[in-house]
Design a protein around this motif. Structure first.
Motif, PDB file in Angstrom:
ATOM      1  N   LEU A 124      60.775  68.604  27.658  1.00  0.00           N
ATOM      2  CA  LEU A 124      61.140  69.964  27.707  1.00  0.00           C
ATOM      3  C   LEU A 124      62.097  70.198  26.583  1.00  0.00           C
ATOM      4  O   LEU A 124      63.164  69.649  26.170  1.00  0.00           O
ATOM      5  CB  LEU A 124      61.775  70.301  28.857  1.00  0.00           C
ATOM      6  N   SER A 125      61.980  71.543  25.872  1.00  0.00           N
ATOM      7  CA  SER A 125      62.579  72.228  24.979  1.00  0.00           C
ATOM      8  C   SER A 125      63.126  73.337  25.419  1.00  0.00           C
ATOM      9  O   SER A 125      62.183  74.433  25.176  1.00  0.00           O
ATOM     10  CB  SER A 125      62.318  72.133  23.532  1.00  0.00           C
ATOM     11  N   ARG A 126      64.044  73.642  25.933  1.00  0.00           N
ATOM     12  CA  ARG A 126      64.593  75.229  26.464  1.00  0.00           C
ATOM     13  C   ARG A 126      64.531  76.087  25.327  1.00  0.00           C
ATOM     14  O   ARG A 126      64.267  77.315  25.418  1.00  0.00           O
ATOM     15  CB  ARG A 126      65.706  75.330  27.562  1.00  0.00           C
ATOM     16  N   SER A 127      64.914  75.759  24.234  1.00  0.00           N
ATOM     17  CA  SER A 127      65.475  76.632  23.191  1.00  0.00           C
ATOM     18  C   SER A 127      64.079  77.031  22.484  1.00  0.00           C
ATOM     19  O   SER A 127      63.893  78.022  22.030  1.00  0.00           O
ATOM     20  CB  SER A 127      66.233  76.099  22.098  1.00  0.00           C
ATOM     21  N   ASP A 128      62.936  76.167  22.676  1.00  0.00           N
ATOM     22  CA  ASP A 128      61.643  76.648  22.059  1.00  0.00           C
ATOM     23  C   ASP A 128      60.792  77.080  23.312  1.00  0.00           C
ATOM     24  O   ASP A 128      59.645  77.419  22.981  1.00  0.00           O
ATOM     25  CB  ASP A 128      61.078  75.364  21.546  1.00  0.00           C
ATOM     26  N   SER A 129      61.328  77.051  24.615  1.00  0.00           N
ATOM     27  CA  SER A 129      60.312  77.480  25.731  1.00  0.00           C
ATOM     28  C   SER A 129      59.092  76.629  25.560  1.00  0.00           C
ATOM     29  O   SER A 129      58.116  77.282  25.699  1.00  0.00           O
ATOM     30  CB  SER A 129      60.065  79.126  25.914  1.00  0.00           C
ATOM     31  N   TYR A 130      59.240  75.247  25.386  1.00  0.00           N
ATOM     32  CA  TYR A 130      58.082  74.453  25.376  1.00  0.00           C
ATOM     33  C   TYR A 130      58.294  73.320  25.839  1.00  0.00           C
ATOM     34  O   TYR A 130      59.292  72.690  26.094  1.00  0.00           O
ATOM     35  CB  TYR A 130      57.951  74.370  23.712  1.00  0.00           C
ATOM     36  N   GLY A 131      57.108  72.719  26.293  1.00  0.00           N
ATOM     37  CA  GLY A 131      57.309  71.348  26.953  1.00  0.00           C
ATOM     38  C   GLY A 131      55.964  70.828  26.762  1.00  0.00           C
ATOM     39  O   GLY A 131      54.981  71.483  26.532  1.00  0.00           O
ATOM     40  N   TYR A 132      55.936  69.582  26.963  1.00  0.00           N
ATOM     41  CA  TYR A 132      54.384  68.831  27.014  1.00  0.00           C
ATOM     42  C   TYR A 132      54.553  67.677  27.982  1.00  0.00           C
ATOM     43  O   TYR A 132      55.400  67.095  28.494  1.00  0.00           O
ATOM     44  CB  TYR A 132      54.018  68.401  25.576  1.00  0.00           C
ATOM     45  N   LEU A 133      53.206  67.313  28.414  1.00  0.00           N
ATOM     46  CA  LEU A 133      52.936  66.159  29.146  1.00  0.00           C
ATOM     47  C   LEU A 133      52.450  64.924  28.301  1.00  0.00           C
ATOM     48  O   LEU A 133      51.349  65.415  27.573  1.00  0.00           O
ATOM     49  CB  LEU A 133      51.953  66.435  30.379  1.00  0.00           C
ATOM     50  N   LEU A 134      52.880  64.082  28.395  1.00  0.00           N
ATOM     51  CA  LEU A 134      52.369  62.908  27.314  1.00  0.00           C
ATOM     52  C   LEU A 134      51.646  61.726  28.278  1.00  0.00           C
ATOM     53  O   LEU A 134      52.386  61.279  29.516  1.00  0.00           O
ATOM     54  CB  LEU A 134      53.421  62.099  26.909  1.00  0.00           C
ATOM     55  N   LEU A 135      50.466  61.377  28.129  1.00  0.00           N
ATOM     56  CA  LEU A 135      49.768  60.476  29.040  1.00  0.00           C
ATOM     57  C   LEU A 135      49.645  59.229  28.193  1.00  0.00           C
ATOM     58  O   LEU A 135      48.679  59.343  27.132  1.00  0.00           O
ATOM     59  CB  LEU A 135      48.503  60.873  29.717  1.00  0.00           C
ATOM     60  N   GLN A 136      49.945  58.115  28.423  1.00  0.00           N
ATOM     61  CA  GLN A 136      49.813  56.959  27.680  1.00  0.00           C
ATOM     62  C   GLN A 136      48.679  55.937  28.458  1.00  0.00           C
ATOM     63  O   GLN A 136      48.632  55.864  29.651  1.00  0.00           O
ATOM     64  CB  GLN A 136      50.775  56.164  27.534  1.00  0.00           C
ATOM     65  N   GLU A 137      48.072  55.340  27.359  1.00  0.00           N
ATOM     66  CA  GLU A 137      47.376  54.017  28.166  1.00  0.00           C
ATOM     67  C   GLU A 137      46.226  54.666  29.015  1.00  0.00           C
ATOM     68  O   GLU A 137      45.971  54.301  30.297  1.00  0.00           O
ATOM     69  CB  GLU A 137      48.015  52.937  28.969  1.00  0.00           C
ATOM     70  N   LEU A 138      45.392  55.870  28.670  1.00  0.00           N
ATOM     71  CA  LEU A 138      44.503  56.763  29.196  1.00  0.00           C
ATOM     72  C   LEU A 138      43.555  55.738  30.056  1.00  0.00           C
ATOM     73  O   LEU A 138      43.007  54.707  29.597  1.00  0.00           O
ATOM     74  CB  LEU A 138      43.752  57.607  28.357  1.00  0.00           C
TER      75      LEU A 138
END
Lengths: 113, 110
Positions: free
Chosen positions: B64-78
């Protein structure tokens, strides 16, 4: 798994008839929600409740009403069903202080013909 | 009002890493969360970020980056079982509404 039961799980009804979906929880959570899910639209909030007899509108509340007379039950009513209300309806619950964590019921598939 | 944007579909290869982005607009902010939904099933909670930074839970991480109003989900070893739809969600100051994005369909190739 959170104790959430939705009924009926599947229903086919005719246009213009009233329909009530029931959500029952055994977790004593304060907040309850009704969402509908349609392809291309994700989960859209219909109505929610923040306590007994305390409800508010969500994003897509037109054509729907709700009631919560007990902590454990949250009813969603379609007063006069239309084909556009064919959807999957999910009930969800949340307890204050748990951030955004909400727990979903298994869903109710409603078809209006 | 509140709104969230995320890609409609993402494709990745089994064993690889994939990132699903989410940008949001909300009046006030109480955190960004992620949910997974398999076909025919109900959404289930994956992770929650109230503060900036990375939260890790096994193969899944959320940022999460609140200053950028942005987040991501990272999935590893799919794994093939990760094939599902993933939703980001926010709760803002507009009462206790929890609003979801439209979801990202993750396709995994063998």
């Amino acid at each position: 798994d959170a104790g959430i039961t939705q009924s009926p799980r599947h229903k086919v009804t005719e246009t213009g008839t009233p329909v009530t979906l029931r959500c029952h929880q055994t977790e004593n959570h304060r907040y309850m929600y009704w969402y509908r899910q349609d392809p291309g639209h994700g989960l859209r909030l219909i109505h929610y409740s923040y306590g007994v007899k305390d409800t508010d509108k969500g994003e897509v509340s037109d054509g729907y009403s709700v009631s919560r007379s007990k902590t454990e039950d949250f009813l969603l009513t379609l007063e006069s069903a239309t084909s556009s209300q064919t959807s999957v309806y999910f009930c969800a619950i949340s307890e204050t202080g748990e951030g955004n964590t909400i727990y979903f019921g298994e869903g109710s598939w409603l078809t209006v013909v | 009002g509140q709104s969230l944007e995320q890609p409609s579909e993402v494709t990745a290869v089994e064993g690889a890493i994939v990132q699903i982005n989410c940008t949001y607009q909300t009046s006030g902010f109480y955190g960004l969360s992620w949910y997974q939904q398999h076909d025919g099933g109900a959404p289930t909670f994956l992770s929650y970020n109230a503060l900036d930074g990375l939260e890790e839970t096994g193969r899944f991480s959320s940022f999460l980056s609140r200053s950028d109003s942005y987040g991501y989900l990272l999935l590893q070893e799919l794994q093939m079982k990760d094939s599902a739809s993933y939703f980001c969600a926010v709760r803002g100051l507009e009462g206790d509404k929890i609003i979801f994005g439209k979801g990202t369909r993750l396709h995994i190739l063998p």
